[in-house]
Design a protein around this motif. Structure first.
Motif, PDB file in Angstrom:
ATOM      1  N   LEU A 160       0.920  -1.085  -0.192  1.00 15.57           N
ATOM      2  CA  LEU A 160       0.099   0.049   0.478  1.00 15.57           C
ATOM      3  C   LEU A 160       1.125   0.799   0.249  1.00 15.57           C
ATOM      4  O   LEU A 160       2.216   1.409   0.778  1.00 15.57           O
ATOM      5  N   PHE A 161       0.245   2.217  -1.122  1.00 19.98           N
ATOM      6  CA  PHE A 161       1.200   3.341  -0.547  1.00 19.98           C
ATOM      7  C   PHE A 161      -0.301   4.629  -0.648  1.00 19.98           C
ATOM      8  O   PHE A 161      -0.723   4.011  -1.655  1.00 19.98           O
ATOM      9  N   ARG A 162       0.090   5.437   0.391  1.00 20.06           N
ATOM     10  CA  ARG A 162      -0.664   6.729   0.554  1.00 20.06           C
ATOM     11  C   ARG A 162      -0.296   7.804   0.543  1.00 20.06           C
ATOM     12  O   ARG A 162       0.926   7.792   0.639  1.00 20.06           O
ATOM     13  N   THR A 163      -0.420   8.350  -0.432  1.00 23.45           N
ATOM     14  CA  THR A 163       0.245  10.111  -1.252  1.00 23.45           C
ATOM     15  C   THR A 163      -1.720  10.889  -0.942  1.00 23.45           C
ATOM     16  O   THR A 163      -2.394  11.464  -0.733  1.00 23.45           O
ATOM     17  N   GLY A 164      -0.919  11.734   0.539  1.00 23.12           N
ATOM     18  CA  GLY A 164      -2.208  12.850   0.768  1.00 23.12           C
ATOM     19  C   GLY A 164      -1.347  14.294  -0.228  1.00 23.12           C
ATOM     20  O   GLY A 164      -0.611  13.949   0.050  1.00 23.12           O
ATOM     21  N   TYR A 165      -2.388  15.073  -1.480  1.00 16.33           N
ATOM     22  CA  TYR A 165      -1.953  16.423  -1.835  1.00 16.33           C
ATOM     23  C   TYR A 165      -2.922  17.244  -0.999  1.00 16.33           C
ATOM     24  O   TYR A 165      -3.880  17.298  -0.649  1.00 16.33           O
ATOM     25  N   GLU A 166      -2.277  18.378  -0.790  1.00 20.57           N
ATOM     26  CA  GLU A 166      -2.394  19.466  -0.540  1.00 20.57           C
ATOM     27  C   GLU A 166      -3.076  20.817  -1.950  1.00 20.57           C
ATOM     28  O   GLU A 166      -2.195  21.358  -2.247  1.00 20.57           O
ATOM     29  N   ASP A 174      -3.891   6.618  -2.706  1.00 25.08           N
ATOM     30  CA  ASP A 174      -4.162   5.254  -2.773  1.00 25.08           C
ATOM     31  C   ASP A 174      -4.152   4.419  -3.406  1.00 25.08           C
ATOM     32  O   ASP A 174      -4.808   4.352  -4.414  1.00 25.08           O
ATOM     33  N   VAL A 175      -2.735   3.752  -4.002  1.00 23.40           N
ATOM     34  CA  VAL A 175      -2.945   2.765  -4.456  1.00 23.40           C
ATOM     35  C   VAL A 175      -2.093   1.211  -4.073  1.00 23.40           C
ATOM     36  O   VAL A 175      -1.324   1.603  -2.797  1.00 23.40           O
ATOM     37  N   ILE A 176      -2.655  -0.018  -4.766  1.00 26.86           N
ATOM     38  CA  ILE A 176      -2.489  -0.569  -3.676  1.00 26.86           C
ATOM     39  C   ILE A 176      -2.344  -2.110  -4.953  1.00 26.86           C
ATOM     40  O   ILE A 176      -2.717  -2.324  -5.799  1.00 26.86           O
ATOM     41  N   GLU A 177      -0.568  -1.756  -4.480  1.00 22.55           N
ATOM     42  CA  GLU A 177      -0.225  -3.531  -5.233  1.00 22.55           C
ATOM     43  C   GLU A 177      -0.520  -4.807  -5.349  1.00 22.55           C
ATOM     44  O   GLU A 177       0.005  -5.312  -4.172  1.00 22.55           O
ATOM     45  N   VAL A 178      -1.329  -5.252  -5.915  1.00 22.92           N
ATOM     46  CA  VAL A 178      -1.525  -7.111  -5.250  1.00 22.92           C
ATOM     47  C   VAL A 178      -0.532  -7.877  -5.280  1.00 22.92           C
ATOM     48  O   VAL A 178      -0.020  -8.033  -6.609  1.00 22.92           O
ATOM     49  N   ILE A 179      -0.405  -8.195  -3.629  1.00 26.91           N
ATOM     50  CA  ILE A 179       1.181  -9.030  -4.185  1.00 26.91           C
ATOM     51  C   ILE A 179       0.188 -10.473  -2.757  1.00 26.91           C
ATOM     52  O   ILE A 179      -0.234 -10.290  -2.124  1.00 26.91           O
TER      53      ILE A 179
END
Length: 466
Positions: free
Chosen positions: A52-58, A145-150
C-alpha cells in the motif's frame, strides 16, 4: 514539499501546484476499497491485500473537487483502467462519515466529497487505486491510495535455528551501587537485587512507622509498629518485572524464617498507590496502580520480633522497591544524661563537654524531640557565663564519604546554634559552629556502640578573642 519521484503514486503524476502531504507506505496491508454507498452511512467495500502507498496532496483554493476527480478519471480511462465505483457530493453519503471511512492524511478537507476507485490489470501485476478529494475554506485535499496486489510476504523474519540449543541466559545488568545515596547501605539481612541502587534511605534507632496489615471493602487497614526502623528505596533495572522482584523478596524472607501476614497485588488487592502513599508513607511513589505488589512479613524471635515490609511499584519507564525493616524494641528514655551541674563541672575541668542526649534524625540535621532538654540545659549554662565564647562542634562516625560527613557535622552544629539563638535568646556572637566530620573519634568505629559515641556534638570553651 513538492511531489517527488520517491513517492509511489501509481500511474499518476501530481497535479500542478499540488503539495505532497504525509506520504506513507506499508509492506503489506488489507485495504477496504470502496465499491458502493447505501444511504448516508453504509459503505460497501472489497478487501484488497497488497503493498500500500498512500499519498496526500494539498491544493490551493482555485481548484474544485469535481475538476480534480475528472482529471484522474480521464487518465484512468486513457490507461484502460476499470472504474469500479464513482460518487460525487451527496451520492457519497454523509461527508463526515465518508471522511472517517477514507481516513485521509489531509484531514481539513471534507466538504463536497468526490470518490473514484479503479482497477488496472496487466501481465506483470494487478493494481487498485482509490482517489478521494474534498474541499475546505482554504483549499482542496486529495487522498491517492495505490494497492499493488501481492501475496502476503511471510519470509521477512530470519530463523535463528541455534536458539533452542542454548540454555536460558539471565539478562545482564550494570552494577550501579556507586549511585547509592550518601550514608546509605543495604540491611544486613537482605542484599539488593543485581543492578539496583539506593535512591532513598532513612534509619532510626527508635521510631514509629505504619504498615498495611489488610485491605478489604476498599479500605486499607493500618498497623503501628515501633523499634529500630530501616527504610530503603531501591531503583531497579527495568529489565526486571514487578512480579520477579516481589517473588525474590518473598523467597529471601522465607529463607530467613519470616512468615507472611498480608500480601496483595494491583489496585483491586491493595488499593490505589495514592491511598497507600497516604496511609503508610512509602519512600517509593512512582508507578501504576496495577503494577504494585505489597507484602508484610513477621519473624518471631525470643528477644524481639522483626517485621519486613516490601512494596514494589513500577511503570513502563521505571521500577522501584521499598524494603522497610522494623526490629521491635522499646524506647530508651535514659539517654538524657546532661544536667547543669555535670556540664559546669566538666567544662571547668576540661574546657569541653560532649552533649550526651543531643540526638538527630538519621543522616539529617534535624534534632529529635528528646534533645530539647539538653538544649535547655546548655542555654541555662550559657546565660550564666555571658562573657565566655564557645565553639559548637559537630562529629560523625566514619560511614559515608568524608566530604559529606564534614558537611553534615557542620550542619548539625549550626542547627544547635540556631535553636539556642532563636528559641532561648542566646546571642549569636557567643557561639561559632564548626564541623570536623569523622576526624576526631572518641571510640572505635568498628563497633555499633563506638559509632554511636562518635556521632556527637560538643561545646568547646574558647580562650581567644577571635
Amino acid at each position: 514539499m513538492a511531489a517527488d519521484e520517491a513517492t509511489n503514486t501509481g500511474p499518476f503524476s501530481a497535479l500542478p501546484e499540488a503539495e505532497v502531504y504525509r506520504p506513507t507506505q506499508r509492506h503489506f496491508a488489507l485495504y477496504p476499497l470502496l465499491t458502493e454507498v447505501k444511504g448516508d452511512d453504509e459503505f460497501i467495500s472489497q478487501q484488497i491485500g497488497g503493498r500500500l502507498f498512500r499519498t496526500g496532496y494539498e491544493l490551493p483554493i482555485n481548484y474544485e473537487p469535481f475538476h480534480v476527480l475528472d482529471n484522474y478519471k480521464a487518465r484512468v480511462q486513457e490507461m484502460g483502467g476499470e472504474i469500479l465505483f464513482e460518487c460525487r457530493n451527496d451520492a457519497c453519503g454523509d461527508e463526515y462519515k465518508v471522511h472517517r471511512f477514507i481516513s485521509p492524511s489531509y484531514t481539513s478537507a471534507q466538504s463536497s466529497p468526490h470518490i473514484l476507485t479503479a482497477k488496472f490489470s496487466t501481465e506483470n501485476k494487478q493494481t487498485y487505486t482509490s482517489i478521494y478529494t474534498a474541499k475546505w475554506a482554504a483549499g482542496v485535499g486529495i487522498q491517492l491510495d495505490v494497492i499493488e496486489v501481492i501475496p502476503e510476504p511471510l519470509d521477512l523474519l530470519a530463523v535463528k535455528s541455534d536458539y533452542f540449543d542454548k540454555g536460558i541466559q539471565a539478562i545482564e545488568v550494570e552494577d550501579k551501587s556507586h549511585k547509592d545515596m550518601d550514608g546509605s547501605q543495604d540491611h544486613p539481612m537482605i542484599a539488593r537485587l543485581p543492578g539496583a541502587y539506593i535512591r532513598d534511605y532513612q534509619q532510626f534507632d527508635f521510631g514509629q512507622t505504619k504498615v498495611m496489615s489488610n485491605y478489604s471493602d476498599g479500605k486499607i487497614q493500618i498497623r503501628n509498629l515501633e523499634g529500630r526502623i530501616t527504610d530503603i528505596g531501591y531503583e531497579l533495572p527495568r529489565s526486571y518485572s514487578e512480579y520477579e522482584v516481589n517473588a525474590n523478596y518473598q523467597s529471601a524472607l522465607k529463607k530467613l524464617g519470616f512468615l507472611p501476614l498480608f500480601e496483595c497485588q494491583g489496585e483491586t488487592g491493595c488499593g490505589s498507590d495514592t491511598d497507600i502513599n497516604y496511609a503508610i508513607k512509602p519512600i517509593v511513589t512512582y508507578g501504576n496502580d496495577d503494577n504494585q505488589f505489597y507484602g508484610l512479613y513477621k519473624l518471631s524471635r525470643q528477644e524481639e520480633n522483626v517485621y519486613a515490609m516490601t512494596y514494589i511499584l513500577g511503570f513502563s519507564g521505571g521500577l522501584w522497591a521499598n524494603l522497610r525493616i522494623i526490629e521491635e524494641s522499646t524506647l530508651k528514655d535514659d539517654r538524657l544524661v546532661i544536667d547543669l551541674e555535670g556540664l559546669t563541672d566538666k567544662m571547668a575541668q576540661t574546657g569541653h563537654v560532649a552533649l550526651d542526649g543531643l540526638l538527630f534524625e538519621f543522616d539529617k540535621d534535624v534534632m529529635l524531640p528528646e534533645a530539647a532538654e539538653v538544649v535547655s540545659t546548655v542555654a541555662t549554662y550559657l546565660k550564666q557565663h555571658p562573657k565566655q565564647k564557645f565553639y559548637v562542634v559537630g562529629h560523625t562516625d566514619d560511614q559515608g564519604k568524608q566530604v559529606y560527613n564534614q558537611q553534615l557535622s557542620e550542619k548539625r552544629a549550626q542547627a544547635v546554634i540556631t535553636e539556642l539563638t532563636k528559641n532561648h535568646g542566646i546571642p549569636a556572637s557567643q557561639l561559632t559552629a564548626a564541623g570536623v566530620g569523622e576526624y576526631s573519634p572518641v571510640a572505635n568505629n568498628m563497633t555499633d556502640e563506638g559509632k554511636k559515641q562518635n556521632r556527637r556534638v560538643e561545646l568547646v570553651l574558647r580562650s581567644d578573642k577571635k
